[in-house]
Design a protein around this motif. Structure first.
Motif, PDB file in Angstrom:
ATOM      1  N   LEU A  36       9.853   5.945  -1.835  1.00 57.97           N
ATOM      2  CA  LEU A  36       8.645   5.352  -1.268  1.00 57.97           C
ATOM      3  C   LEU A  36       8.337   5.854   0.136  1.00 57.97           C
ATOM      4  CD1 LEU A  36       6.452   3.350  -2.090  1.00 57.97           C
ATOM      5  CD2 LEU A  36       7.748   1.557  -0.949  1.00 57.97           C
ATOM      6  N   ARG A  37       9.328   6.345   0.865  1.00 58.49           N
ATOM      7  CA  ARG A  37       9.050   6.826   2.221  1.00 58.49           C
ATOM      8  C   ARG A  37       8.082   8.015   2.206  1.00 58.49           C
ATOM      9  NH1 ARG A  37      14.650   5.946   2.302  1.00 58.49           N
ATOM     10  NH2 ARG A  37      15.344   4.283   3.694  1.00 58.49           N
ATOM     11  N   THR A  38       8.008   8.702   1.042  1.00 58.91           N
ATOM     12  CA  THR A  38       7.155   9.887   0.952  1.00 58.91           C
ATOM     13  C   THR A  38       5.809   9.581   0.303  1.00 58.91           C
ATOM     14  OG1 THR A  38       8.038  10.511  -1.220  1.00 58.91           O
ATOM     15  CG2 THR A  38       9.204  11.340   0.716  1.00 58.91           C
ATOM     16  N   VAL A  39       5.530   8.316  -0.009  1.00 59.11           N
ATOM     17  CA  VAL A  39       4.336   7.964  -0.780  1.00 59.11           C
ATOM     18  C   VAL A  39       3.439   7.021   0.013  1.00 59.11           C
ATOM     19  CG1 VAL A  39       3.487   6.986  -2.951  1.00 59.11           C
ATOM     20  CG2 VAL A  39       5.685   8.173  -2.910  1.00 59.11           C
ATOM     21  N   ARG A  40       2.137   7.272  -0.042  1.00 61.01           N
ATOM     22  CA  ARG A  40       1.164   6.380   0.594  1.00 61.01           C
ATOM     23  C   ARG A  40       0.491   5.529  -0.470  1.00 61.01           C
ATOM     24  NH1 ARG A  40       0.313  11.393   2.780  1.00 61.01           N
ATOM     25  NH2 ARG A  40      -1.439  11.737   1.367  1.00 61.01           N
ATOM     26  N   TRP A  41       0.009   4.360  -0.056  1.00 64.72           N
ATOM     27  CA  TRP A  41      -0.687   3.479  -1.006  1.00 64.72           C
ATOM     28  C   TRP A  41      -1.963   4.125  -1.526  1.00 64.72           C
ATOM     29  CZ3 TRP A  41       0.000  -0.346  -4.195  1.00 64.72           C
ATOM     30  CH2 TRP A  41       1.094  -1.185  -4.023  1.00 64.72           C
ATOM     31  N   THR A  42      -2.595   4.969  -0.698  1.00 65.96           N
ATOM     32  CA  THR A  42      -3.799   5.651  -1.182  1.00 65.96           C
ATOM     33  C   THR A  42      -3.466   6.534  -2.387  1.00 65.96           C
ATOM     34  OG1 THR A  42      -3.411   7.360   0.508  1.00 65.96           O
ATOM     35  CG2 THR A  42      -5.031   5.630   1.027  1.00 65.96           C
ATOM     36  N   PHE A  43      -2.289   7.158  -2.344  1.00 66.72           N
ATOM     37  CA  PHE A  43      -1.828   7.981  -3.473  1.00 66.72           C
ATOM     38  C   PHE A  43      -1.603   7.119  -4.709  1.00 66.72           C
ATOM     39  CE2 PHE A  43       1.724   9.514  -6.023  1.00 66.72           C
ATOM     40  CZ  PHE A  43       1.339  10.822  -6.319  1.00 66.72           C
ATOM     41  N   ILE A  44      -0.954   5.963  -4.517  1.00 68.72           N
ATOM     42  CA  ILE A  44      -0.678   5.068  -5.642  1.00 68.72           C
ATOM     43  C   ILE A  44      -1.982   4.574  -6.277  1.00 68.72           C
ATOM     44  CG2 ILE A  44       0.337   2.849  -6.306  1.00 68.72           C
ATOM     45  CD1 ILE A  44       2.436   3.292  -4.118  1.00 68.72           C
ATOM     46  N   LEU A  45      -2.917   4.156  -5.434  1.00 69.96           N
ATOM     47  CA  LEU A  45      -4.187   3.639  -5.955  1.00 69.96           C
ATOM     48  C   LEU A  45      -4.993   4.731  -6.648  1.00 69.96           C
ATOM     49  CD1 LEU A  45      -5.231   1.312  -2.992  1.00 69.96           C
ATOM     50  CD2 LEU A  45      -4.389   0.607  -5.240  1.00 69.96           C
ATOM     51  N   LYS A  46      -4.937   5.943  -6.120  1.00 68.67           N
ATOM     52  CA  LYS A  46      -5.684   7.047  -6.709  1.00 68.67           C
ATOM     53  C   LYS A  46      -5.185   7.384  -8.113  1.00 68.67           C
ATOM     54  CE  LYS A  46      -6.704  11.975  -5.955  1.00 68.67           C
ATOM     55  NZ  LYS A  46      -6.526  13.121  -5.018  1.00 68.67           N
ATOM     56  N   HIS A  47      -3.880   7.427  -8.282  1.00 67.81           N
ATOM     57  CA  HIS A  47      -3.311   7.895  -9.545  1.00 67.81           C
ATOM     58  C   HIS A  47      -2.863   6.761 -10.481  1.00 67.81           C
ATOM     59  CE1 HIS A  47      -3.442  12.069  -8.264  1.00 67.81           C
ATOM     60  NE2 HIS A  47      -2.907  11.703  -7.108  1.00 67.81           N
ATOM     61  N   TYR A  48      -2.633   5.576  -9.923  1.00 69.74           N
ATOM     62  CA  TYR A  48      -2.132   4.472 -10.752  1.00 69.74           C
ATOM     63  C   TYR A  48      -2.982   3.210 -10.598  1.00 69.74           C
ATOM     64  CZ  TYR A  48       1.894   7.583 -10.966  1.00 69.74           C
ATOM     65  OH  TYR A  48       2.694   8.670 -11.170  1.00 69.74           O
ATOM     66  N   GLY A  49      -4.201   3.367 -10.091  1.00 65.18           N
ATOM     67  CA  GLY A  49      -5.065   2.212  -9.832  1.00 65.18           C
ATOM     68  C   GLY A  49      -5.418   1.428 -11.088  1.00 65.18           C
ATOM     69  N   ARG A  50      -5.767   2.134 -12.158  1.00 65.79           N
ATOM     70  CA  ARG A  50      -6.125   1.435 -13.403  1.00 65.79           C
ATOM     71  C   ARG A  50      -4.930   0.658 -13.956  1.00 65.79           C
ATOM     72  NH1 ARG A  50      -8.893   4.189 -18.800  1.00 65.79           N
ATOM     73  NH2 ARG A  50      -9.010   2.266 -20.038  1.00 65.79           N
ATOM     74  N   SER A  51      -3.766   1.263 -13.868  1.00 62.24           N
ATOM     75  CA  SER A  51      -2.555   0.562 -14.327  1.00 62.24           C
ATOM     76  C   SER A  51      -2.313  -0.703 -13.506  1.00 62.24           C
ATOM     77  CB  SER A  51      -1.340   1.490 -14.216  1.00 62.24           C
ATOM     78  OG  SER A  51      -1.468   2.599 -15.082  1.00 62.24           O
ATOM     79  N   LEU A  52      -2.552  -0.624 -12.188  1.00 63.98           N
ATOM     80  CA  LEU A  52      -2.374  -1.801 -11.332  1.00 63.98           C
ATOM     81  C   LEU A  52      -3.370  -2.906 -11.678  1.00 63.98           C
ATOM     82  CD1 LEU A  52      -1.602  -0.371  -7.777  1.00 63.98           C
ATOM     83  CD2 LEU A  52      -0.134  -1.862  -9.142  1.00 63.98           C
ATOM     84  N   VAL A  53      -4.623  -2.510 -11.998  1.00 62.18           N
ATOM     85  CA  VAL A  53      -5.597  -3.509 -12.441  1.00 62.18           C
ATOM     86  C   VAL A  53      -5.078  -4.212 -13.698  1.00 62.18           C
ATOM     87  CG1 VAL A  53      -7.913  -3.849 -13.404  1.00 62.18           C
ATOM     88  CG2 VAL A  53      -7.590  -2.360 -11.428  1.00 62.18           C
ATOM     89  N   GLY A  54      -4.470  -3.424 -14.594  1.00 68.28           N
ATOM     90  CA  GLY A  54      -3.939  -4.007 -15.823  1.00 68.28           C
ATOM     91  C   GLY A  54      -2.743  -4.904 -15.590  1.00 68.28           C
ATOM     92  N   THR A  55      -1.705  -4.382 -14.937  1.00 71.42           N
ATOM     93  CA  THR A  55      -0.476  -5.171 -14.789  1.00 71.42           C
ATOM     94  C   THR A  55      -0.656  -6.346 -13.832  1.00 71.42           C
ATOM     95  OG1 THR A  55       0.337  -3.648 -13.065  1.00 71.42           O
ATOM     96  CG2 THR A  55       1.021  -3.218 -15.341  1.00 71.42           C
ATOM     97  N   ALA A  56      -1.382  -6.124 -12.727  1.00 71.05           N
ATOM     98  CA  ALA A  56      -1.577  -7.207 -11.754  1.00 71.05           C
ATOM     99  C   ALA A  56      -2.656  -8.189 -12.217  1.00 71.05           C
ATOM    100  CB  ALA A  56      -1.959  -6.612 -10.393  1.00 71.05           C
ATOM    101  N   GLY A  57      -3.731  -7.656 -12.803  1.00 74.86           N
ATOM    102  CA  GLY A  57      -4.830  -8.524 -13.223  1.00 74.86           C
ATOM    103  C   GLY A  57      -4.450  -9.459 -14.354  1.00 74.86           C
ATOM    104  N   THR A  58      -3.775  -8.931 -15.363  1.00 78.67           N
ATOM    105  CA  THR A  58      -3.373  -9.784 -16.487  1.00 78.67           C
ATOM    106  C   THR A  58      -2.331 -10.806 -16.046  1.00 78.67           C
ATOM    107  OG1 THR A  58      -1.735  -8.105 -17.150  1.00 78.67           O
ATOM    108  CG2 THR A  58      -3.870  -8.076 -18.269  1.00 78.67           C
ATOM    109  N   TRP A  59      -1.413 -10.379 -15.168  1.00 82.63           N
ATOM    110  CA  TRP A  59      -0.373 -11.304 -14.709  1.00 82.63           C
ATOM    111  C   TRP A  59      -0.990 -12.436 -13.882  1.00 82.63           C
ATOM    112  CZ3 TRP A  59       4.931  -8.705 -13.362  1.00 82.63           C
ATOM    113  CH2 TRP A  59       5.965  -9.620 -13.599  1.00 82.63           C
ATOM    114  N   PHE A  60      -1.978 -12.109 -13.034  1.00 85.01           N
ATOM    115  CA  PHE A  60      -2.670 -13.129 -12.251  1.00 85.01           C
ATOM    116  C   PHE A  60      -3.335 -14.161 -13.164  1.00 85.01           C
ATOM    117  CE2 PHE A  60      -6.660 -14.707 -10.462  1.00 85.01           C
ATOM    118  CZ  PHE A  60      -6.225 -15.292  -9.283  1.00 85.01           C
TER     119      PHE A  60
END
Length: 456
Positions: free
Chosen positions: A212-236
């Motif tokens: 994680l020291r080499t990764v920015r949140w902008t990178f995560i959102l750019k490449h894994y944003g849809r997955s986060l909407v799925g895993t975080a949204g459904t869990w919420f």
């Protein structure tokens, strides 16, 4: 030596016990202090405190787990569980109201440790797997101890109300003992976690210096944003429903059928947990056969239907405790054989090792944010004459349907090896670094090539 399954799973059992024991304690506190002191607002405060703490714990330890390792962070969460549990059992403020506010703070501390367990247990369980099928089964089995924790909390509540009388002194003994029992599993685990080793996949990632020291949140959102909407949204969405149900089962039972004693409510609470428990193990059996997404879609569909039945037929169902226990128990069965299991397992297969704990922690935190909404709102919703239980059941049906839609569009099963996602992640990270260097070089050249204009 405690095996790896118990090393993580027993901590999850501890978490489930600590979260769900408030179910019967809510009724005990209301009997001890009366509704005038333990109001609907105070009940919401105490019930949601651990969930709010869990949100912070999931975000914090999800991040720290990727930064500093699973092992050291799991030792830290274990220590917090011990401290928080002791504070809950010893809560005292000089007056009834102050004691309840002390309990609110203590539950928040306890929740911080509970929250940390989610991403750490999930990530480390998946990283010790020998195959894809083994990965899903390991994570599912670890999570299944949540159901055992719920059952144990119900049984301990039933034991307390059976051996003690409903005097104010003995009611206080009941809830303090119930909180104190939750400290024992963490006390047992802490030594074994200190002597445990990091999962192999995490150690491999460290040797490649990809974390994680080499990764920015902008990178995560750019490449894994849809997955986060799925895993975080459904869990919420799902946890709004699930925790409102689980934390207030005993309170619901107190208004179902004829006027019930505390002992009857505790017994019915255990019966509902017994109906719900097999759902975890049916899910473990089908986790690879049906797939995690299909299990989630099926569970949400049946939950939506049953909640609609409860809403439509509430006037007659509320007078029949047996029918209610069956229907309510089935909503929890299909939660467990459905979104409750899938929301926990799927983030372990949808994200690479370097960001798995962080993304699982963020998703779980959004789940507990939803749980806080459900926990805080439920007591207020059902006490509102214009909304009540009927409005609540319809709301639960609508939320379940919305979660189903998000699942359909944003969730996916990954049946390949974790190394595939890790290699894809490294390639994306290398491409991003190359583009950044090119951009920097181009900007530098442009600056150097710009002619200097002499000021006259």
């Amino acid at each position: 030596m405690v095996n790896k399954f118990l090393l993580r799973g027993l901590g999850f059992f501890n978490d489930a016990y600590d979260l769900s024991v408030i179910n019967i304690i809510n009724v005990i506190l209301q009997d001890q202090y009366t509704k005038g002191v333990y109001t609907a607002q105070m009940k919401s405060n105490v019930s949601s405190a651990a969930l709010i703490g869990a949100v912070l714990g999931q975000l914090t330890f999800g991040f720290l787990g990727d930064m500093y390792g699973r092992k050291s962070c799991m030792v830290a969460t274990c220590v917090i569980l011990i401290v928080g549990g002791i504070l809950c059992a010893a809560a005292y403020g000089g007056s009834a109201v102050n004691t309840l506010w002390f309990l609110f703070v203590a539950r928040g501390i306890l929740g911080f440790g509970i929250g940390g367990e989610y991403p750490l247990a999930a990530a480390s369980s998946s990283e010790d797997a020998t195959s894809t099928a083994d990965r899903n089964r390991r994570v599912a089995l670890t999570f299944s101890l949540q159901g055992v924790g719920f059952i144990f909390a119900g049984l301990m509540g039933l034991l307390m109300v059976s051996v003690l009388d409903e005097t104010k002194t003995q009611l206080e003994i009941m809830w303090r003992v119930l909180f104190g029992v939750g400290v024992l599993p963490a006390l047992f685990l802490v030594y074994f976690r200190i002597t445990a080793e990091e999962p192999e996949a995490y150690k491999t990632m460290l040797t490649e210096e990809v974390h994680l020291r080499t990764v920015r949140w902008t990178f995560i959102l750019k490449h894994y944003g849809r997955s986060l909407v799925g895993t975080a949204g459904t869990w919420f969405l799902f946890d709004i429903v699930f925790y409102a149900q689980n934390l207030f089962t005993a309170s619901i039972l107190s208004v179902v059928g004829a006027k019930s004693t505390l002992r009857t409510i505790a017994l019915q609470n255990v019966l509902i947990s017994l109906v719900a428990l097999p759902g975890y193990y049916v899910a473990v059996f089908f986790i690879n056969r049906m797939g995690r997404k299909n299990i989630m879609l099926m569970g949400l569909t049946l939950m939506t239907i049953i909640f609609l039945v409860l809403g439509i037929g509430w006037h007659s169902i509320s007078g029949n405790a047996t029918v209610f226990i069956i229907l309510f128990g089935l909503t929890l069965f299909f939660s467990n054989f459905g979104p409750n299991m899938s929301t926990f397992v799927m983030p372990t297969e949808m994200y690479p090792t370097a960001i798995k704990s962080t993304c699982h922690g963020f998703s779980a935190a959004m789940g507990k944010a939803g749980a806080s909404v459900g926990s805080y709102g439920f007591a207020l919703w059902v006490d509102n004459p214009s909304f009540g239980y009927i409005g609540t059941w319809y709301t639960f049906a609508g939320i379940s349907l919305l979660a189903l839609i998000v699942t359909w569009f944003c969730m996916f099963d990954h049946n390949g090896e974790s190394s595939e996602l890790d290699n894809e992640f490294k390639a994306l990270l290398a491409q991003e670094d190359m583009e950044t260097r090119k951009s920097f070089s181009h900007d530098t050249y442009a600056i150097e090539a710009t002619p200097h204009v002499q000021r006259v």
